[in-house]
Scaffold this motif. Structure first.
Motif, PDB file in Angstrom:
ATOM      1  N   ARG A   8      -6.935 -10.593  23.217  1.00 38.33           N
ATOM      2  CA  ARG A   8      -6.927 -12.010  23.583  1.00 38.33           C
ATOM      3  C   ARG A   8      -8.230 -12.679  23.195  1.00 38.33           C
ATOM      4  O   ARG A   8      -8.237 -13.770  22.608  1.00 38.33           O
ATOM      5  CB  ARG A   8      -6.675 -12.165  25.090  1.00 38.33           C
ATOM      6  CG  ARG A   8      -6.670 -13.627  25.564  1.00 38.33           C
ATOM      7  CD  ARG A   8      -6.523 -13.719  27.073  1.00 38.33           C
ATOM      8  NE  ARG A   8      -7.465 -12.875  27.799  1.00 38.33           N
ATOM      9  CZ  ARG A   8      -8.752 -13.168  27.989  1.00 38.33           C
ATOM     10  NH1 ARG A   8      -9.269 -14.261  27.482  1.00 38.33           N
ATOM     11  NH2 ARG A   8      -9.531 -12.358  28.680  1.00 38.33           N
ATOM     12  N   LEU A   9      -9.359 -12.049  23.496  1.00 38.90           N
ATOM     13  CA  LEU A   9     -10.662 -12.625  23.156  1.00 38.90           C
ATOM     14  C   LEU A   9     -10.805 -12.819  21.645  1.00 38.90           C
ATOM     15  O   LEU A   9     -11.291 -13.861  21.185  1.00 38.90           O
ATOM     16  CB  LEU A   9     -11.789 -11.736  23.673  1.00 38.90           C
ATOM     17  CG  LEU A   9     -12.041 -11.764  25.175  1.00 38.90           C
ATOM     18  CD1 LEU A   9     -12.992 -10.642  25.571  1.00 38.90           C
ATOM     19  CD2 LEU A   9     -12.583 -13.115  25.604  1.00 38.90           C
ATOM     20  N   ILE A  10     -10.389 -11.828  20.877  1.00 37.46           N
ATOM     21  CA  ILE A  10     -10.496 -11.922  19.425  1.00 37.46           C
ATOM     22  C   ILE A  10      -9.594 -13.033  18.893  1.00 37.46           C
ATOM     23  O   ILE A  10     -10.015 -13.868  18.085  1.00 37.46           O
ATOM     24  CB  ILE A  10     -10.171 -10.569  18.754  1.00 37.46           C
ATOM     25  CG1 ILE A  10     -11.242  -9.530  19.109  1.00 37.46           C
ATOM     26  CG2 ILE A  10     -10.050 -10.733  17.234  1.00 37.46           C
ATOM     27  CD1 ILE A  10     -10.882  -8.105  18.711  1.00 37.46           C
ATOM     28  N   GLU A  11      -8.353 -13.062  19.359  1.00 38.49           N
ATOM     29  CA  GLU A  11      -7.399 -14.051  18.858  1.00 38.49           C
ATOM     30  C   GLU A  11      -7.777 -15.471  19.270  1.00 38.49           C
ATOM     31  O   GLU A  11      -7.533 -16.420  18.533  1.00 38.49           O
ATOM     32  CB  GLU A  11      -5.987 -13.694  19.301  1.00 38.49           C
ATOM     33  CG  GLU A  11      -5.475 -12.448  18.581  1.00 38.49           C
ATOM     34  CD  GLU A  11      -4.120 -11.960  19.046  1.00 38.49           C
ATOM     35  OE1 GLU A  11      -3.613 -12.471  20.086  1.00 38.49           O
ATOM     36  OE2 GLU A  11      -3.574 -11.066  18.378  1.00 38.49           O
ATOM     37  N   GLU A  12      -8.379 -15.631  20.440  1.00 35.24           N
ATOM     38  CA  GLU A  12      -8.830 -16.949  20.870  1.00 35.24           C
ATOM     39  C   GLU A  12     -10.117 -17.365  20.167  1.00 35.24           C
ATOM     40  O   GLU A  12     -10.374 -18.552  19.986  1.00 35.24           O
ATOM     41  CB  GLU A  12      -9.044 -16.980  22.383  1.00 35.24           C
ATOM     42  CG  GLU A  12      -7.757 -16.914  23.172  1.00 35.24           C
ATOM     43  CD  GLU A  12      -7.978 -16.835  24.679  1.00 35.24           C
ATOM     44  OE1 GLU A  12      -9.145 -16.803  25.129  1.00 35.24           O
ATOM     45  OE2 GLU A  12      -6.969 -16.813  25.412  1.00 35.24           O
ATOM     46  N   GLY A  13     -10.915 -16.403  19.755  1.00 36.43           N
ATOM     47  CA  GLY A  13     -12.219 -16.693  19.177  1.00 36.43           C
ATOM     48  C   GLY A  13     -12.255 -16.845  17.672  1.00 36.43           C
ATOM     49  O   GLY A  13     -13.232 -17.358  17.123  1.00 36.43           O
ATOM     50  N   LEU A  56     -18.072 -12.171  13.081  1.00 38.56           N
ATOM     51  CA  LEU A  56     -17.114 -13.090  13.703  1.00 38.56           C
ATOM     52  C   LEU A  56     -16.390 -12.422  14.865  1.00 38.56           C
ATOM     53  O   LEU A  56     -16.167 -13.036  15.908  1.00 38.56           O
ATOM     54  CB  LEU A  56     -16.089 -13.589  12.682  1.00 38.56           C
ATOM     55  CG  LEU A  56     -16.482 -14.707  11.741  1.00 38.56           C
ATOM     56  CD1 LEU A  56     -15.304 -15.060  10.832  1.00 38.56           C
ATOM     57  CD2 LEU A  56     -16.925 -15.938  12.510  1.00 38.56           C
ATOM     58  N   VAL A  57     -16.011 -11.170  14.668  1.00 40.02           N
ATOM     59  CA  VAL A  57     -15.318 -10.444  15.738  1.00 40.02           C
ATOM     60  C   VAL A  57     -16.262 -10.242  16.924  1.00 40.02           C
ATOM     61  O   VAL A  57     -15.890 -10.496  18.081  1.00 40.02           O
ATOM     62  CB  VAL A  57     -14.751  -9.100  15.238  1.00 40.02           C
ATOM     63  CG1 VAL A  57     -14.118  -8.322  16.384  1.00 40.02           C
ATOM     64  CG2 VAL A  57     -13.737  -9.331  14.124  1.00 40.02           C
ATOM     65  N   TYR A  58     -17.488  -9.814  16.664  1.00 39.71           N
ATOM     66  CA  TYR A  58     -18.452  -9.632  17.749  1.00 39.71           C
ATOM     67  C   TYR A  58     -18.696 -10.935  18.489  1.00 39.71           C
ATOM     68  O   TYR A  58     -18.758 -10.958  19.722  1.00 39.71           O
ATOM     69  CB  TYR A  58     -19.779  -9.072  17.220  1.00 39.71           C
ATOM     70  CG  TYR A  58     -19.713  -7.638  16.760  1.00 39.71           C
ATOM     71  CD1 TYR A  58     -19.107  -6.658  17.534  1.00 39.71           C
ATOM     72  CD2 TYR A  58     -20.251  -7.260  15.539  1.00 39.71           C
ATOM     73  CE1 TYR A  58     -19.042  -5.331  17.110  1.00 39.71           C
ATOM     74  CE2 TYR A  58     -20.200  -5.938  15.105  1.00 39.71           C
ATOM     75  CZ  TYR A  58     -19.584  -4.988  15.894  1.00 39.71           C
ATOM     76  OH  TYR A  58     -19.519  -3.696  15.473  1.00 39.71           O
ATOM     77  N   ASP A  59     -18.812 -12.040  17.763  1.00 37.68           N
ATOM     78  CA  ASP A  59     -19.005 -13.347  18.396  1.00 37.68           C
ATOM     79  C   ASP A  59     -17.823 -13.703  19.292  1.00 37.68           C
ATOM     80  O   ASP A  59     -17.995 -14.259  20.368  1.00 37.68           O
ATOM     81  CB  ASP A  59     -19.208 -14.443  17.350  1.00 37.68           C
ATOM     82  CG  ASP A  59     -20.547 -14.357  16.636  1.00 37.68           C
ATOM     83  OD1 ASP A  59     -21.446 -13.610  17.102  1.00 37.68           O
ATOM     84  OD2 ASP A  59     -20.691 -15.020  15.587  1.00 37.68           O
ATOM     85  N   GLU A  62     -17.716 -12.515  22.962  1.00 38.50           N
ATOM     86  CA  GLU A  62     -18.492 -13.262  23.956  1.00 38.50           C
ATOM     87  C   GLU A  62     -19.435 -12.410  24.798  1.00 38.50           C
ATOM     88  O   GLU A  62     -19.482 -12.541  26.015  1.00 38.50           O
ATOM     89  CB  GLU A  62     -17.540 -14.015  24.888  1.00 38.50           C
ATOM     90  CG  GLU A  62     -16.616 -14.959  24.197  1.00 38.50           C
ATOM     91  CD  GLU A  62     -15.606 -15.609  25.131  1.00 38.50           C
ATOM     92  OE1 GLU A  62     -15.324 -15.056  26.226  1.00 38.50           O
ATOM     93  OE2 GLU A  62     -15.098 -16.664  24.753  1.00 38.50           O
ATOM     94  N   GLY A  63     -20.163 -11.529  24.192  1.00 37.95           N
ATOM     95  CA  GLY A  63     -21.130 -10.742  24.947  1.00 37.95           C
ATOM     96  C   GLY A  63     -20.573  -9.507  25.639  1.00 37.95           C
ATOM     97  O   GLY A  63     -21.328  -8.754  26.249  1.00 37.95           O
ATOM     98  N   HIS A  64     -19.271  -9.292  25.565  1.00 40.68           N
ATOM     99  CA  HIS A  64     -18.689  -8.116  26.215  1.00 40.68           C
ATOM    100  C   HIS A  64     -19.160  -6.814  25.568  1.00 40.68           C
ATOM    101  O   HIS A  64     -19.045  -5.750  26.171  1.00 40.68           O
ATOM    102  CB  HIS A  64     -17.161  -8.184  26.205  1.00 40.68           C
ATOM    103  CG  HIS A  64     -16.617  -9.235  27.105  1.00 40.68           C
ATOM    104  ND1 HIS A  64     -16.519  -9.062  28.462  1.00 40.68           N
ATOM    105  CD2 HIS A  64     -16.186 -10.485  26.837  1.00 40.68           C
ATOM    106  CE1 HIS A  64     -16.010 -10.156  28.999  1.00 40.68           C
ATOM    107  NE2 HIS A  64     -15.805 -11.036  28.035  1.00 40.68           N
ATOM    108  N   MET A  65     -19.689  -6.903  24.340  1.00 33.99           N
ATOM    109  CA  MET A  65     -20.201  -5.708  23.665  1.00 33.99           C
ATOM    110  C   MET A  65     -21.395  -5.111  24.406  1.00 33.99           C
ATOM    111  O   MET A  65     -21.695  -3.943  24.246  1.00 33.99           O
ATOM    112  CB  MET A  65     -20.606  -6.025  22.222  1.00 33.99           C
ATOM    113  CG  MET A  65     -19.452  -6.262  21.280  1.00 33.99           C
ATOM    114  SD  MET A  65     -18.345  -4.853  21.077  1.00 33.99           S
ATOM    115  CE  MET A  65     -19.447  -3.600  20.468  1.00 33.99           C
TER     116      MET A  65
END
Length: 89
Positions: A8-13, A56-59, A62-65
């Motif tokens: 979800r985070l990747i697809e929204e971002g 782009l994926v890391y961005d 949203e800091g979850h990494m």
């Protein structure tokens, strides 16, 4: 964090992204270290280097990494590259 949350985070971002996220190793219940693997397809990757695509994926995460995700294996594709080289090609 589970695979659906990461997708979800990747697809929204990332614009028009389609993400498939798995856990590539068997989790250690005593020491869950949140290893994920993502395959991401998006026209937003067009003209970007592999490093820029991964950024782009890391961005998008949203800091979850630095909190919920310990490691992320990643394959990124433009739609054209995925049609030629992707998992189901």
């Amino acid at each position: 964090m589970d695979t659906a949350d990461v997708e979800r985070l990747i697809e929204e971002g990332i614009e028009d992204a389609e993400a498939t996220v798995t856990k590539p190793r068997v989790p250690d219940e005593d020491h869950e270290d949140a290893h994920f693997a993502a395959e991401v397809v998006s026209p937003a990757f067009e003209g970007l280097s592999l490093v820029e695509q991964h950024e782009l994926v890391y961005d998008a995460l949203e800091g979850h990494m630095t909190t919920d995700i310990h490691a992320m294996e990643m394959k990124t594709y433009t739609p054209e590259a995925y049609a030629e080289h992707g998992s189901d090609a």
